[in-house]
Design a protein around this motif. Structure first.
Motif, PDB file in Angstrom:
ATOM      1  N   GLY A  81       0.829  -1.195   0.000  1.00  0.00           N
ATOM      2  CA  GLY A  81       0.000   0.000   0.000  1.00  0.00           C
ATOM      3  C   GLY A  81       0.866   1.250   0.000  1.00  0.00           C
ATOM      4  O   GLY A  81       1.967   1.262  -0.566  1.00  0.00           O
ATOM      5  N   PRO A  82       0.417   2.320   0.666  1.00  0.00           N
ATOM      6  CA  PRO A  82       1.234   3.540   0.725  1.00  0.00           C
ATOM      7  C   PRO A  82       2.590   3.334   1.395  1.00  0.00           C
ATOM      8  O   PRO A  82       3.503   4.129   1.197  1.00  0.00           O
ATOM      9  N   ALA A  83       2.715   2.251   2.194  1.00  0.00           N
ATOM     10  CA  ALA A  83       3.995   1.964   2.846  1.00  0.00           C
ATOM     11  C   ALA A  83       5.069   1.552   1.860  1.00  0.00           C
ATOM     12  O   ALA A  83       6.196   1.239   2.255  1.00  0.00           O
ATOM     13  N   VAL A  84       4.769   1.564   0.565  1.00  0.00           N
ATOM     14  CA  VAL A  84       5.797   1.319  -0.443  1.00  0.00           C
ATOM     15  C   VAL A  84       6.919   2.347  -0.316  1.00  0.00           C
ATOM     16  O   VAL A  84       8.091   2.051  -0.624  1.00  0.00           O
ATOM     17  N   THR A  85       6.577   3.542   0.167  1.00  0.00           N
ATOM     18  CA  THR A  85       7.625   4.549   0.380  1.00  0.00           C
ATOM     19  C   THR A  85       8.606   4.085   1.448  1.00  0.00           C
ATOM     20  O   THR A  85       9.821   4.289   1.322  1.00  0.00           O
ATOM     21  N   LEU A  86       8.090   3.436   2.504  1.00  0.00           N
ATOM     22  CA  LEU A  86       8.968   2.885   3.539  1.00  0.00           C
ATOM     23  C   LEU A  86       9.779   1.716   2.985  1.00  0.00           C
ATOM     24  O   LEU A  86      10.962   1.558   3.325  1.00  0.00           O
ATOM     25  N   CYS A  87       9.156   0.916   2.137  1.00  0.00           N
ATOM     26  CA  CYS A  87       9.872  -0.198   1.500  1.00  0.00           C
ATOM     27  C   CYS A  87      11.044   0.325   0.669  1.00  0.00           C
ATOM     28  O   CYS A  87      12.149  -0.248   0.697  1.00  0.00           O
ATOM     29  N   VAL A  88      10.825   1.390  -0.072  1.00  0.00           N
ATOM     30  CA  VAL A  88      11.888   1.983  -0.892  1.00  0.00           C
ATOM     31  C   VAL A  88      13.014   2.496  -0.009  1.00  0.00           C
ATOM     32  O   VAL A  88      14.202   2.312  -0.315  1.00  0.00           O
ATOM     33  N   PHE A  89      12.656   3.120   1.114  1.00  0.00           N
ATOM     34  CA  PHE A  89      13.673   3.662   2.028  1.00  0.00           C
ATOM     35  C   PHE A  89      14.535   2.541   2.607  1.00  0.00           C
ATOM     36  O   PHE A  89      15.767   2.632   2.625  1.00  0.00           O
ATOM     37  N   ILE A  90      13.895   1.462   3.071  1.00  0.00           N
ATOM     38  CA  ILE A  90      14.653   0.343   3.653  1.00  0.00           C
ATOM     39  C   ILE A  90      15.499  -0.330   2.574  1.00  0.00           C
ATOM     40  O   ILE A  90      16.666  -0.685   2.807  1.00  0.00           O
ATOM     41  N   ALA A  91      14.922  -0.512   1.379  1.00  0.00           N
ATOM     42  CA  ALA A  91      15.679  -1.120   0.279  1.00  0.00           C
ATOM     43  C   ALA A  91      16.901  -0.269  -0.077  1.00  0.00           C
ATOM     44  O   ALA A  91      17.969  -0.799  -0.421  1.00  0.00           O
ATOM     45  N   ALA A  92      16.759   1.059   0.014  1.00  0.00           N
ATOM     46  CA  ALA A  92      17.887   1.947  -0.272  1.00  0.00           C
ATOM     47  C   ALA A  92      19.000   1.761   0.766  1.00  0.00           C
ATOM     48  O   ALA A  92      20.189   1.737   0.419  1.00  0.00           O
ATOM     49  N   LEU A  93      18.628   1.615   2.035  1.00  0.00           N
ATOM     50  CA  LEU A  93      19.639   1.382   3.078  1.00  0.00           C
ATOM     51  C   LEU A  93      20.394   0.079   2.828  1.00  0.00           C
ATOM     52  O   LEU A  93      21.622   0.020   2.970  1.00  0.00           O
ATOM     53  N   VAL A  94      19.650  -0.968   2.469  1.00  0.00           N
ATOM     54  CA  VAL A  94      20.285  -2.255   2.167  1.00  0.00           C
ATOM     55  C   VAL A  94      21.231  -2.109   0.981  1.00  0.00           C
ATOM     56  O   VAL A  94      22.356  -2.630   0.988  1.00  0.00           O
ATOM     57  N   SER A  95      20.785  -1.391  -0.021  1.00  0.00           N
ATOM     58  CA  SER A  95      21.607  -1.190  -1.208  1.00  0.00           C
ATOM     59  C   SER A  95      22.851  -0.368  -0.904  1.00  0.00           C
ATOM     60  O   SER A  95      23.925  -0.619  -1.463  1.00  0.00           O
ATOM     61  N   ILE A  96      22.738   0.595  -0.005  1.00  0.00           N
ATOM     62  CA  ILE A  96      23.889   1.408   0.379  1.00  0.00           C
ATOM     63  C   ILE A  96      24.948   0.538   1.046  1.00  0.00           C
ATOM     64  O   ILE A  96      26.153   0.679   0.786  1.00  0.00           O
ATOM     65  N   LEU A  97      24.511  -0.376   1.912  1.00  0.00           N
ATOM     66  CA  LEU A  97      25.460  -1.285   2.553  1.00  0.00           C
ATOM     67  C   LEU A  97      26.207  -2.113   1.510  1.00  0.00           C
ATOM     68  O   LEU A  97      27.430  -2.268   1.573  1.00  0.00           O
ATOM     69  N   GLY A  98      25.444  -2.633   0.539  1.00  0.00           N
ATOM     70  CA  GLY A  98      26.092  -3.389  -0.531  1.00  0.00           C
ATOM     71  C   GLY A  98      26.969  -2.516  -1.394  1.00  0.00           C
ATOM     72  O   GLY A  98      28.053  -2.938  -1.834  1.00  0.00           O
ATOM     73  N   GLY A  99      26.527  -1.278  -1.657  1.00  0.00           N
ATOM     74  CA  GLY A  99      27.315  -0.365  -2.475  1.00  0.00           C
ATOM     75  C   GLY A  99      28.643  -0.005  -1.837  1.00  0.00           C
ATOM     76  O   GLY A  99      29.661   0.129  -2.528  1.00  0.00           O
TER      77      GLY A  99
END
Length: 542
Positions: free
Chosen positions: A56-74
């Motif tokens: 639902g609207p929490a997709v924005t939170l999903c994007v934020f958490i996914a970005a943090l995970v991606s930053i760790l990998g980056g």
């Protein structure tokens, strides 16, 4: 050399045979490549799918958490790219650090990752077109890709400006009675936490394109500096874009009315903005084209590196002089990608995400190994043998020895493997608890978490290698270990069927790998025996 020795071997980095005068990718072109690989399907399809089905609207939170995970990998990718500036991405990194077998796992997995994210027949046409374009050469396809990116950026700007005029926060606070049956409960969090976590894993797919930057080390100007900087710049731009687009989408249309296949175009159709809808349609097609082009860049380099190591036909290692591209690699990409079109959209994304997360895990693993690798430059007296007594003394003394030695190297490797095992047990126990709700699952998860922390502490007190690089991951081993844990956790949120298909793909790869090295081993043994017989015959004649 035995088969086991070959699996463990990790050769020294080969000499860089690229003429510096022929390097043409500066930091801005590297960022353009990264944006082309990431600002594609994620923006125009994934956010809508996750919003409608999982978060639902929490997709924005999903994007934020996914970005943090991606930053760790980056961060981990940037560390290894500054130490091993060679084309081939994670495959080359793992080959240099952990040996042939681990590298083959990464390369075989990445073949599936790059070819399983384009699930419709429009994508088939774009795959064929992209294959033809990239076959004409990397430089020519780069400029075409750049033009696609410019149009994509214009489309995104148009969506943000026009979409803001049709946005309302009421779509984030819908009542249960206003929502259609079986499509959540309304509000900002209409779905259970388990579904939202799966949405995080799927949103993560939108950030995976940046590794095409690391695959261009052979053409990058000053790769030890520019590649890490380009990775971080790309990730920052992509996060801001994804967050804005997902926010505007869920504010424009109630989440249960979002079309999961064409969310943005349908949103403007919902508001009867047909001219904008047409522009967004064109922009999304070109963005998908750019994403496909950028997927072919790293896959070519990976297949070429695997062919040079004997895992693929030698034809994959040949580069056509006037195009600087591998024709057979492009052809294989087209065949595999076309074959995945029969699978369901979300399943394909999960399959790709699973492979990418496991590749990121191996990259983070390699960062820890490099930071605690034994020093060769400084030797204090005789080399100490690894024994239980020596290991316990080193664990208790910690950094009393200021230089990394063979025992501290062994401890870092051992407890890093133990950490991965406990992380897997925690995720398995957590998933079991969400299904059966038993006390033993909580106990196992708690014990696994505590023991994982103990492993990090033991690794952290060991002396680090004195070898420095232009960019180093901060807070090692904490950052890489968090990346490993989060990656494994996100894998555990994916479906069992996806895991089964992925394991089947890897089993096929193992058959190829062990078939190749066994044939090579037996062939060399046969040649040695024939040579020995010829020498014996010669001696007899003499």
């Amino acid at each position: 050399m035995s088969i086991c020795d070959r699996m463990r071997k990790g050769p020294k980095a080969p000499a860089d045979d690229i003429d510096d005068s022929k390097r043409y990718l500066d930091i801005y072109k590297l960022i353009a490549l990264g944006l082309g690989g990431t600002l594609g399907q994620g923006i125009y399809v994934l956010t809508g799918h996750v919003a409608h089905v999982l978060a639902g609207p929490a997709v924005t939170l999903c994007v934020f958490i996914a970005a943090l995970v991606s930053i760790l990998g980056g961060i981990c990718y940037a560390d290894l790219s500054s130490r091993v500036p060679r084309p081939g991405s994670a495959y080359i990194y793992s080959y240099m650090i952990m040996g042939e077998f681990v590298a083959f796992n990464v390369g075989w997995s990445m073949m599936l990752d790059y070819t399983s994210g384009y699930p419709d027949f429009l994508a088939l046409a774009l795959i064929l077109l992209s294959a033809c374009v990239i076959a004409f050469g990397i430089k020519k396809s780069f400029w075409l890709n750049l033009s696609f990116i410019v149009i994509n950026v214009i489309t995104i700007t148009l969506v943000i400006i026009t979409g803001t005029t049709k946005s309302t926060t009421e779509n984030w606070y819908l009542k249960t009675k206003e929502v259609q049956e079986d499509i959540g409960d309304g509000g900002y969090f209409p779905y259970p936490v388990g579904k939202m976590l799966r949405g995080v894993a799927i949103c993560f797919f939108g950030f995976v394109g940046f590794d095409c930057i690391t695959s261009t080390a052979g053409e990058a100007i000053n790769p030890t500096h520019n590649i890490p900087m380009a990775i971080f710049a790309t990730m920052l731009i992509v996060f801001c874009t994804y967050f804005l687009m997902s926010t505007i989408l869920t504010l424009m249309v109630p989440y249960y009315l979002i079309n999961p296949i064409t969310p943005l175009t349908s949103a403007f159709q919902y508001h009867k903005m047909y001219h904008v809808q047409t522009c967004v349609t064109v922009g999304s097609v070109l963005a998908l084209s750019a994403s496909l082009l950028n997927s072919m860049f790293p896959l070519q380099r990976i297949l070429r590196a695997m062919a040079q190591n004997g895992f693929m036909l030698k034809g994959y290692a040949s580069v056509k002089g006037w195009t600087k591209s591998t024709m057979l690699a492009t052809f294989l990409f087209t065949i595999i990608a076309a074959g995945t079109l029969v699978l369901h959209f979300e399943f394909l994304i999960q399959l790709s995400v699973m492979g990418v997360l496991l590749d990121y895990t191996i990259v983070a693993f390699g960062v820890v190994l490099l930071h605690y690798k034994k020093d060769r430059k400084f030797v204090d007296g005789p080399v100490e043998e690894i024994s239980f007594k020596a290991v316990m003394r080193q664990i208790c003394s910690g950094r009393h020895s200021k230089k990394a030695n063979i025992v501290s190297d062994y401890i870092a490797r051992l407890f890093l493997i133990i950490f991965v095992v406990f992380s897997g047990l925690f995720c398995l126990a957590f998933k079991c608890f969400t299904i059966i709700n038993q006390l033993w699952a909580i106990v196992l998860a708690s014990c696994s978490a505590v023991l994982s922390i103990v492993c990090i502490i033991i690794i952290g007190i060991q002396p680090k290698s004195s070898v420095l690089s232009p960019f180093e991951t901060p807070l090692v081993p904490l950052i890489p270990c968090i990346s490993i844990w989060v990656n494994i956790f996100l894998v555990s949120t994916l479906s069992w069927l996806c895991l089964a298909v992925y394991l089947t793909w890897m089993i096929v790869g193992y058959a190829v790998y062990f078939g190749v090295i066994t044939a090579d081993f037996l062939g060399k043994r046969l040649i040695r025996n024939m040579a020995k017989q010829m020498i014996d015959s010669f001696k007899f004649l003499v």
